[in-house]
Design an enzyme around this catalytic site. Structure first.
Site, PDB file in Angstrom:
ATOM      1  NE  ARG A 165      -4.101  -1.933   1.981  1.00 40.10           N
ATOM      2  CZ  ARG A 165      -4.940  -2.392   3.067  1.00 40.10           C
ATOM      3  NH1 ARG A 165      -4.635  -2.050   4.398  1.00 40.10           N
ATOM      4  NH2 ARG A 165      -5.844  -3.012   2.564  1.00 40.10           N
ATOM      5  N   GLY A 175     -13.116  -3.806   0.354  1.00 36.05           N
ATOM      6  CA  GLY A 175     -14.485  -3.468   0.557  1.00 36.05           C
ATOM      7  C   GLY A 175     -14.977  -2.399  -0.228  1.00 36.05           C
TER       8      GLY A 175
END
Length: 393
Positions: A36, A372
């Site tokens: 990330r 998500g």
């Protein structure tokens, strides 16, 4: 979607307040997986090239509004400095007079990382006063945290009320790739859904019925479907309302979407590494066995469909791939997705972990950084972080 990006914006002499997703695993103060952090580098480098000073903000873990230093972003700031080969300053907090002074004192090309925004409960409640405090730290806001775009928090949507707001390169790429998937997929469009629960994927399945040519079901979420057919599933995972899979199958029956379920499973008496196991057709799963992976007949059938695909979307493993030998189905399906002459999009932490485990991530068209968020996008929901960019001043 109408939002402005950083490419055409003049950042000369401006402080860019950038929301990144630095929610990375830490062990003994060291970043475990920096995927990330690396994903944010193109945006950071472009902003530096454009003459900006940069204030980076992120959450890490779930400190639940308390200042718990095991969730400090200091180790991430240090790691970012190594990746960039330059000094990265670390703020003692994410709001307040001292932090404001540090932000205002930044020269073009300098970088400041704020402390974890979730040290304040106001962040997740999107409290206006907290959003204003964050907004004081920049002249322009950049959202590059697609993984948090489905959260209506101060650092993802609140600040857009007070600053000109732009999408970073990662955010732009995610929205473009997922947008193409939903608006103009090549056919056959094959969807692979796995993981533990049907309830986690109801919205996705219902939104893709009629759009996808095939929905291939694996993982624990297959067992409620099998049980709803009156089959014995032994001790396999199934804590679902059986009316849900029935409703989904009925909806699919009236469309061009073919819903495919496993025809065999790998089952064992316990979920343990190298537990004694056998392959059973789904009609003959023993009462004392739990299904832990799709079987070879299912793998072959799914591979046959994937080989014909022009577009593939995959979310969720086909079995409990964390433990051998129950990783085989997921690994073979991952290879089939990588080998397919199709535009492939993979979203979701476990699916991405399985790809990385198999060394296949670079053979996928787009690996989403937001599990998500990508699922809510495919479900057809509006993402608050994106809505904030589209409506920003």
């Amino acid at each position: 979607m109408d939002f402005q990006t950083i490419e055409n914006y003049d950042f000369t002499g401006k402080r860019a307040l950038v929301r990144v997703d630095f929610n990375v695993p830490l062990k003994d103060g060291v970043v475990g997986d920096d995927t990330r952090v690396r994903a944010a580098l193109p945006t950071i480098k472009m902003l530096l090239d454009k003459g900006a000073s940069i204030v980076l903000m992120s959450h890490l873990g779930r400190p639940k509004g308390e200042r718990k230093m095991e969730y400090s972003l200091a180790p991430v700031a240090a790691h970012l400095g190594k990746l960039l080969g330059r000094e990265v300053k670390m703020a003692p907090d994410c709001v307040g007079e001292e932090v404001e002074a540090m932000a205002k004192g930044l020269k073009p090309g300098e970088i400041l990382v704020l402390e974890n925004v979730r040290f304040y409960g106001e962040e997740t409640k999107n409290v206006a006063e907290f959003s204003q405090k964050l907004a004081k730290l920049g002249d322009v806001y950049v959202n590059d945290a697609f993984g948090s775009a489905h959260r209506a928090h101060s650092s993802t949507t609140g600040v857009t009320e007070y600053l000109p707001s732009l999408a970073g390169l990662l955010m732009e790429k995610e929205l473009n790739e997922l947008g193409k998937l939903m608006e103009n997929p090549g056919h056959p469009f094959v969807v692979l859904l796995g993981g533990a629960k049907v309830s986690d994927k109801i919205g996705v399945m219902e939104n893709l019925i009629g759009k996808a040519d095939y929905i291939l079901v694996g993982g624990g979420m297959a067992f409620p479907f099998l049980k709803s057919h009156g089959l014995e599933i032994g001790t396999s995972l199934c804590d679902e309302d059986l009316e849900v899979p029935k409703r989904i199958e009925e909806k699919a029956a009236g469309t061009s979407t073919k819903l495919m379920l496993p025809v065999d499973v790998v089952a064992a008496t316990e979920f343990a590494e190298n537990a004694p196991h056998d392959v059973y057709d789904v009609e003959h799963i023993p009462a004392d066995r739990m299904g832990l992976d799709i079987g070879p007949k299912t793998v072959a059938a799914y591979k046959e469909v994937l080989a014909t695909a022009k577009t593939i979307f995959w979310n969720g493993p086909m079995g409990v791939f964390e433990k051998k030998p129950f990783d085989k189905g997921t690994r073979e399906i991952a290879q089939a997705v990588a080998d397919a002459e199709a535009r492939s999009v993979v979203g979701g932490g476990d699916s991405v972990a399985a790809l990385n485990q198999a060394g296949l991530a670079d053979k996928i068209t787009h690996v989403s950084t937001g599990g998500g968020a990508s699922m809510e996008f495919v479900e057809g929901k509006q993402l608050p972080g994106v809505v904030g960019l589209c409506q920003a001043k």
